[in-house]
Enzyme design. Sequence first.
Site, PDB file in Angstrom:
ATOM      1  CD  GLU A  84      -1.303  -0.006   3.699  1.00 22.26           C
ATOM      2  OE1 GLU A  84      -1.139   0.919   4.517  1.00 22.26           O
ATOM      3  OE2 GLU A  84      -2.210  -0.841   3.778  1.00 22.26           O
TER       4      GLU A  84
ATOM      5  CB  CYS B  98       0.412  35.140  10.463  1.00 24.59           C
ATOM      6  SG  CYS B  98      -0.181  36.480   9.432  1.00 24.59           S
TER       7      CYS B  98
END
Length: 418
Positions: free
Chosen positions: A277, A346
Amino acid sequence: MKTPFVTAEQLRSIAERYPTPFHIYDEKGIRENARRLKRAFAWNPGFREYFAVKATPTPKILKLLHEEGCGLDCSSLTELMLAKGCGVRGEDVMFSSNDTPAEEFEMAARMGAIINLDDITHVDFLKNTLGYVPQKISCRFNPGGMFTVGKSHEDFQVMDNPGDAKYGMTRSQIGQAFCRLKELGAQEFGIHAFLASNTLSNEYYPTLARILFQLAVELKEETGCRITFINLSGGIGIPYRPEEPAGDIDLIGEGVRRAYEELLVPAGMGDVALCTELGRFMLGPYGHLVTTAVHEKHTYKDYVGVDACAVNLMRPAMYGAYHHITVMGKEQLPCDHKYDVVGSLCENNDKFAIDRMLPKVDLGDLLVIHDTGAHGFSMGYNYNGKLRSAELLLREDGSVELIRRAETPDDYFATVVW
């Protein structure tokens, strides 16, 4: 040295049509890599790759991989819905979840997906939810302790200590789970484990395989359960840094084959199918985040401000992860300027690179941030009101297709109740 899969001229043309920032994926590279993986495990007739949807949950990419014979590994309700929307269902879907709500088990069962149980308590939870347990089912194993094979990268810390990981069952629990599932009617069993993230060693998969193959032999003897598949999960990494060596998938496949023949075949288990996977290995190198230099700042350091930020690629901010950067059109120039390459959030960790040596960057230059094909766009978010970027696919014929449009302020406000 890392070379982008697009040229500066191509990118300038693309950026005229699709404003930066955007993620772009390489169809040719993705298809070739999927075929490489399949060849490396061709010795196992039942081999199947179940691509980890969380790495790149983009329908066109998922369909492309499905065309190459890959199934999909899902871990949530919406990922199951995404698989279904792509026309992938039944045993082409593996559902590997944890702390799983009942509705997710219900949908996985309706789709006919192979369910991979994370905890022993989920056995009866599943029975009570569905009224039955599927005939074919898998359990996730956690061996505990430390696992250091192949340790290689900054974000390895995420999964290098199974004993501290929230995933999987202990050795005694998985034996009990098999017995209980058999009692409830399960007839085919699988084993799964994920022990490390982004390993570059060719020994990681063979080492993990030996652990799981030995466990399979023991569980067959102890429980009498018919084990028909073993999921080696993910963990095969990519070299984010130019100086790092890439793993050799052919050697990895050969190492797993030797373990298979030494442990499973003598135990009469030579028909066990293997699954993987993989996410990062499948897609990582075949995606770029393309961004434009829009500001420069010279204070205590020299900064290049770009129009992408951590919401487009959070790995550097979250893990301190390295992603190589190419200043397009200046590939042959000396890297004689030191920069922090930053976005506009920010937050002071909104930096794609710190003290990175690059050619002189001029405003308007296009920068390619490499290896964003997995866990790039998918980990995006809307902090500071930032909007997710577009996704593009570079087709094999050189054309470019928009496969996800950029978000707009209308998208951002769509769920707001004023």
